[in-house]
Design an enzyme around this catalytic site. Structure first.
Site, short mmCIF file in Angstrom:
data_model
loop_
_atom_site.label_atom_id
_atom_site.label_comp_id
_atom_site.label_asym_id
_atom_site.label_seq_id
_atom_site.Cartn_x
_atom_site.Cartn_y
_atom_site.Cartn_z
N SER A 1 73.70 3.86 70.98
CA SER A 1 72.35 3.75 70.40
C SER A 1 71.41 2.95 71.30
CB SER A 1 72.40 3.15 68.99
OG SER A 1 73.22 2.00 68.93
N HIS B 1 25.31 -3.67 43.99
CA HIS B 1 25.46 -3.55 42.53
C HIS B 1 26.87 -3.08 42.25
CE1 HIS B 1 24.62 0.93 42.11
NE2 HIS B 1 24.71 0.67 43.36
#
Lengths: 652, 301
Positions: A559, A115
């Site tokens: 890096s 519902h």
């Protein structure tokens, strides 16, 4: 009274013999969707009853209730009604779980009520299911809600959907009625992505085609519902290719053991395989898959295991161990489908906690693209989402997520949102992809694309002069050019020559060099993993400021870790961060050794030196690769300038 | 790997271990509620596997009604020794002595309901953030909708209308101070799964589960064992029968079943053909149709 000792009992148990067919039993989780009147509870009651999962005392209890209510027959639906409040109102309001087993398979039913709260409950029930049964009342035909059920099941990527056309007894087992429903629903379902769609005519009340083949439907040649449930392939929704291991916790019972406990989200793994840990990007190999029952030769999706690695690497809860050559997407911007599950609607200005695999991060809804009407499948503009509404949104998180699109990997593509004030789970999300769109590529407004670390109580002050204005005046676009490579590969040499060339072309540039920033801005940082990471973070932020100022920011940093470079990349809009891999044979770098660092590292005077005692992760998709051991500096510069031009960065 | 084959037991075990590890990672001061029954013995076994080769990183908490079968306590102590785990015991008798709980009177007097008081006091005293229990969803209707992570307010109460949605395997354990969670790692197991797992893993079980001779009598359809605390009343005649227990709880309300099942194989057979739920032999659930739901709201296990 005597007390048996444990050892006596032990003898008893080992003497026993059990039919061990249960060892080959597998498990299917499915969800049932349908409204009160479709006969869903009756169908579940029927399955439980016919498979003898109902006990006499349960039966007695519902017989009593049926009698008290004056029902003509025992209402099998009562078996599945849970809480008293619901019983009184005669409705079910929450997902309930039911269990039954046949000699072949154990079944877990997520019984979702049909519902108003339907969407929330169906999404919850379907999240763990592999199959959905959609019930259609043969008398009523394909209703809006039958379509809604199918849509939600496909949204949640359930591989199998069974459409059970129920109450066939009430339409005289008419093949015409059935065929019409099949045709209509098939037509609708072609708009959805459903792997496997099956139709079965049944009567839950009478038992037709539920467990036993019905004589009333001689025109139906397919199998019964239970037969299908018993034989449908399970595991179809599991991704068995991409190894993803979200770390739940670190087990360190003593000095000699350090294990990472978790449940394998997808893929499989075996000892000695090469892995990488996110976000640190550190690499290692699987040393063992430890378990109480002894070390394992292999483990796969769904297994709760403990992995140990060959190297001492810092790993903690929320990290993800993956294969080196098969990485998930790493990003803090995602596009997703959100299903809102709380009475309190989505607040576009609030921040939420996003729980994804084993970590929680803070998240902002950066954009709500549209709401999907679950009944018509139409998209409509939306400022918010209310309970049971579904929409598409962009979300930014404070730390990157390691994910796969939900379509490819249900386990690493899902998340929930939690309200940090009430701690309640308010939404379910399915990631579509890393967020990148047209606006970003042509970025007119300097919008911070990442929600970064920030001090409390500060707000972003936007300048009245935008980057776009600066770029027009400068005559070129702003961008971050990130040079990565071994020490001695020639990053600085190439970058310096490039900067000179760009200056001659009247470009505004700024160069950020690894050694230089460590003199001032990052003078407080060392070379531990955490410090390296922080080094890159700060540089990324500084580069971002120059970028916003309209510059071409040239950053030269070893890096070595992919994840750190990804973080720097995430700060810039798409197309404005160019990773330039300065490639050079490591032996040549060592021979060049311009700063005498390799010599020191090889002598053990420098710890954790990239290429000697610390790993370097080559970029997987760099925008530019220059090979300094093959080409001259000038050739490399030409190559980069050409690429910048090709990308439209040098002329506005 | 091209095919994916995992038995239901393997999947249930993996799920339970995952949940326990989430508890250990998300909460301060978790505990495992240990009743001495088969479900909590299975939980202890799963905890051992979850944190192997480490020790179980949380204590077991036993709420002792004072009406335990002696076998239960002997078994408990041996198990605790073997697992090398901390055991905390809190006594219902203490709650009664302190006036925190009032003993029921009459022939059906049971301390079962009083356990709740002692339990909630213990959780408060130990500042427990998450208490793991062996409850299963198949046991009783009120439990079919229970979450793995079940939120309790600061009074230990459960509000069926205010439970968090649980999706995929994401368990949200965020809470305000003094609120806590009940966690049910074997939610998805059935009685049969538990016995098959015990057999498969060779887990040791207390003798009460196996058939033995015992003096019993019938009260309101439940077969109760004669003991210091449970005596037959008018018209109830004790008989010596071959019985065993399907669940083990307080002696005052745990009913026996007539059975000759003396091994795990026999028990599995018996469970497979049983036509009454295991809780069917418990007097506490028979008090009213919504009995379990009422006790849960108050903070029962």
């Amino acid at each position: 009274m005597t007390i048996d000792t444990i050892s006596e009992i032990q003898t008893q148990t080992t003497a026993a013999e059990v039919d061990d067919s249960y060892i080959s039993m597998d498990m299917l989780r499915f969800t049932t969707a349908g409204s009160v009147d479709d006969g869903k509870s009756t169908l579940i009651g029927r399955l439980l009853y016919d498979s003898k999962a109902i006990f006499e005392d349960q039966m007695e209890a519902i017989e009593q209730v049926s009698q008290r209510r004056g029902d003509a027959e025992v209402d099998l639906a009562l078996l599945t009604d849970g809480l008293r409040a619901e019983r009184e109102q005669g409705i079910t309001i929450d997902v309930a779980y039911r269990y039954f087993a046949t000699p072949k398979r154990k079944f877990i039913i997520a019984d979702t009520p049909g519902h108003i709260q339907y969407t929330r409950n169906m999404v919850t029930g379907a999240s763990t299911a592999e199959l959905a049964i959609v019930l259609i009342d043969a008398r009523k035909g394909v209703l809006t809600q039958s379509k809604r059920h199918g849509f939600l099941a496909s949204l949640l990527q359930l591989p199998h959907i069974i459409v059970a056309v129920n109450k066939m007894d009430l339409v005289d087992y008419s093949q015409d009625v059935y065929d019409k429903i099949v045709e209509e629903y098939t037509d609708f379902a072609s708009k959805l992505s459903i792997q496997n769609l099956i139709f079965i005519p049944i009567s839950a009340l009478r038992g037709d085609n539920v467990v036993d083949k019905s004589d009333n439907t001689p025109w139906y040649r397919g199998s019964t519902l239970l037969h299908y449930l018993e034989n449908v392939s399970v595991g179809a929704s599991r991704n068995l290719v991409d190894f993803r291991f979200p770390v739940q916790m670190v087990l360190r019972p003593h000095q000699d053991f350090r294990g990472f406990a978790g449940q394998i989200a997808s893929g499989s793994i075996a000892p000695d395989e090469e892995v990488v840990v996110l976000p640190s990007g550190r690499e290692s190999r699987i040393k063992s898959i430890a378990s109480f029952d002894g070390d394992l030769a292999e483990a796969a999706a769904g297994d709760s295991v403990t992995l140990t690695l060959n190297d001492e690497i810092d790993v903690s809860r929320g990290d993800m161990i993956v294969r080196k050559k098969n990485l998930p997407t790493v990003s803090n911007r995602i596009e997703c489908i959100l299903c809102w599950m709380n009475e309190e609607p989505l607040n576009p200005n609030a921040s939420y906690i996003l729980q994804h695999t084993t970590h929680q991060v803070r998240a902002f809804i950066s954009e709500l693209n549209y709401r999907i009407d679950v009944d018509t499948l139409h998209r409509e503009p939306a400022d918010t989402l209310h309970l049971n509404e579904i929409g598409r949104a962009k979300i930014t998180t404070t730390r990157p997520l390691y994910f796969d699109p939900y379509r490819l990997n249900r386990s690493t593509g899902n998340f929930v949102l939690i309200d940090p004030n009430t701690n309640v789970t308010v939404a379910a999300g399915m990631i579509r992809r890393r967020s990148r769109d047209l606006e970003e590529v042509v970025a007119h407004e300097p919008e911070p694309t990442v929600d970064r670390q920030r001090s409390s109580d500060v707000v972003w002050e936007s300048s009245s002069v935008t980057r776009d204005m600066r770029e027009r005046r400068n005559g070129h676009r702003a961008a971050v050019l990130w040079f990565t490579g071994f020490s001695g590969s020639g990053k600085s040499t190439v970058a310096k020559a490039l900067e000179k060339r760009l200056y001659e072309m009247r470009c505004n540039t700024m160069m950020l060099d690894g050694d230089n920033v460590r003199h001032g801005l990052n003078g407080d940082l060392g070379f531990s993993d955490a410090d390296r990471k922080e080094n890159i973070r700060r540089v990324g932020e500084v580069a971002h400021l120059f970028f916003e100022n309209g510059n071409l920011a040239l950053c030269t940093f070893i890096s070595p870790f992919r994840a750190d470079r990804e973080l720097a990349r995430a700060l810039a809009p798409a197309g404005r961060f160019l990773e330039i891999f300065v490639k050079c044979d490591l032996e040549i770098c060592k021979r060049r050794d311009p700063k005498g660092l390799y010599a020191k590292a090889l002598a053990g005077e420098i710890k954790e030196f990239t290429g000697v005692s610390s790993p370097y992760e080559e970029p997987t998709h760099p925008e530019i690769v220059v090979e300094t051991d093959l080409h001259s500096v000038e050739e490399c510069v030409n190559q980069i300038v050409d690429e910048l031009t090709r990308r439209g960065l040098l002329g506005v | 790997m091209t095919t994916y084959l995992r038995s239901h037991l393997k999947q249930l075990e993996s799920e339970a271990i995952y949940v326990m590890r989430e508890v250990a990672a998300q909460f301060e001061r978790p505990i495992l509620l240990f009743s001495g029954g088969k479900d909590s013995i299975v939980l202890a076994h799963l905890a051992r596997k979850a944190f192997y080769p480490g020790r179980i990183p949380f204590p077991l908490l036993h709420i002792d009604t004072g009406h335990n079968f002696p076998e239960t306590l002997a078994f408990r102590d041996q198990l605790v020794d073997e697992l090398d785990v901390q055991l905390i015991v809190r006594y219902v008798q203490d709650s009664i002595d302190q006036g925190r709980a009032v003993e029921e009177t009459g022939p059906n007097a049971s301390r079962n309901a009083l356990q709740t008081v002692t339990l909630l006091d213990a959780l408060g005293e130990l500042r427990v953030e998450a208490a793991m229990g062996g409850a299963r969803r198949d046991e009783e209707k009120a439990r079919a909708k229970e979450r793995f992570f079940s939120h309790r307010d600061e009074f230990g109460q459960w509000d069926p209308k205010n439970q968090r949605p649980e999706l995929w395997n994401l368990y949200n354990g965020r809470k305000h101070p003094r609120e806590n969670f009940r966690v049910f790692p074997i939610s998805n197991w059935t009685e049969m799964d538990v016995w098959q797992y015990i057999y498969h893993e060779g887990i040791q079980m207390p003798s009460l589960y196996f058939s033995h001779r015992r003096d019993v009598f019938v009260r309101e359809g439940v077969l109760l064992a004669v003991s210091d605390v449970v005596q037959p009343q008018n018209g109830e005649t004790p008989q010596n029968k071959i019985v065993r227990f399907r669940t083990i709880g307080d002696m005052t309300c745990t009913g026996a079943v007539e059975s000759t099942a003396s091994s795990l194989a026999d028990i599995i057979q018996e469970v497979a053909s049983a036509r009454v739920t295991e809780r069917g032999a418990r007097a506490d659930d028979k008090r009213s149709e919504a009995a379990m739901e009422d006790r849960k709201k108050q903070g029962y296990f």
